[in-house]
Design an enzyme around this catalytic site. Structure first.
Site, mmCIF file in Angstrom:
data_model
loop_
_atom_site.group_PDB
_atom_site.id
_atom_site.type_symbol
_atom_site.label_atom_id
_atom_site.label_comp_id
_atom_site.label_asym_id
_atom_site.label_seq_id
_atom_site.Cartn_x
_atom_site.Cartn_y
_atom_site.Cartn_z
ATOM 1 N N LYS A 191 17.277 30.680 13.274
ATOM 2 C CA LYS A 191 18.246 31.776 13.365
ATOM 3 C C LYS A 191 19.621 31.254 12.932
ATOM 4 C CE LYS A 191 18.935 35.474 16.717
ATOM 5 N NZ LYS A 191 18.962 35.730 18.153
HETATM 6 C C1 E4P Z 1 18.809 38.718 19.420
HETATM 7 O O1 E4P Z 1 18.394 38.290 18.380
HETATM 8 C C2 E4P Z 1 20.244 38.873 19.708
HETATM 9 O O2 E4P Z 1 20.838 37.623 19.847
HETATM 10 C C3 E4P Z 1 20.398 39.707 20.957
HETATM 11 O O3 E4P Z 1 19.604 40.870 20.806
HETATM 12 C C4 E4P Z 1 21.834 40.055 21.304
HETATM 13 O O4 E4P Z 1 21.798 40.970 22.366
HETATM 14 P P1 E4P Z 1 23.100 41.323 23.252
HETATM 15 O O5 E4P Z 1 24.060 42.071 22.384
HETATM 16 O O6 E4P Z 1 22.566 42.178 24.369
HETATM 17 O O7 E4P Z 1 23.668 40.025 23.728
#
Ligand code: E4P
Length: 218
Positions: free
Chosen positions: A87
């Site tokens: 990622k």
């Molecule tokens: C996943 O890939 C993201 O990092 C995550 O969905 C972020 O979510 P949040 O905005 O609730 O922190």
């Protein structure tokens, strides 16, 4: 539409996996910190634990913000387990790193995406997934689900292979709306996935069936 669970909590991942409909996991440094996972060795071991539980892709995020650092971290993460997807944030060096990983056959999830222009760059660099954060957009008076639709349309028009992974999902209706927009994947909290099961007519109907059975079968 694929379902990923958006957590680093092993119990929640096990529960989602036990439903038989889980396709993968996304994590981020905040979710890892929430579980108290710190230190390189512990972090890598935690990713391995997650890979043991699920069959699908597991997103593991790099911490570096420079190209060389991202490449070093990403290669190490990718070598950890075939299910790992690296990622990478949508910043200048992130795009360079995604392009590099793509040329090496390393799968990537381009994260922190808030605009269709960012999604275009991610796809051109060869990202496997792009993660638009819909909840955080909604929090800032911008329609996150609308962005999912724009990206899906743009990817279809130009025939990009990058999959749209709707992230920052806060509730069940977000999943339904992302499905309507044609998102390839939704990464969700367990509560939002379980919310799909709920309907009062199901509960009333089931109770009625059981009552009627029990009247004659006691
Ligand atoms: C996943 O890939 C993201 O990092 C995550 O969905 C972020 O979510 P949040 O905005 O609730 O922190």
């Amino acid at each position: 539409m694929k379902f990923f669970i958006d957590t680093a909590n092993l119990d929640q991942i096990r529960e989602a996996q036990s439903l038989g409909v889980l396709d993968g996991v996304t994590t981020n440094p905040s979710l890892m910190a929430k579980e108290g996972i710190a230190g390189k060795k512990n972090i890598l071991n935690h990713y391995l634990e997650i890979c043991k539980i699920v069959d699908g892709d597991v997103s593991a995020e790099v911490i570096s913000t420079d190209f060389e650092g991202m490449v070093k971290e990403g290669e190490e993460l990718a070598a950890l387990h075939p299910q790992i997807v690296v990622k990478v944030p949508i910043i200048k060096d992130g795009i360079k790193a995604i392009k590099y990983f793509s040329s090496k056959g390393i799968r990537t999830n381009c994260t922190l995406v808030f605009s269709v222009g960012q999604a275009l760059l991610a796809a051109k660099a060869g990202a496997t997934y792009v993660s638009p954060f819909i909840g955080r957009l909604d929090d800032n008076s911008t329609d996150g689900v609308e962005l999912i639709g724009q990206i899906v349309d743009m990817y279809n028009y130009y025939e990009f292979d990058t999959q749209v992974l709707a992230a920052s999902i806060r509730h069940t209706m977000h999943i339904i709306k992302c499905m309507e927009m044609g998102a390839d994947v939704a990464t969700c909290p367990l509560s939002a996935i379980l919310g799909l099961l709920k309907h009062p007519l199901t509960d009333i109907g089931l109770q009625q069936f059981l009552n009627d059975y029990n009247k004659l079968n006691k």
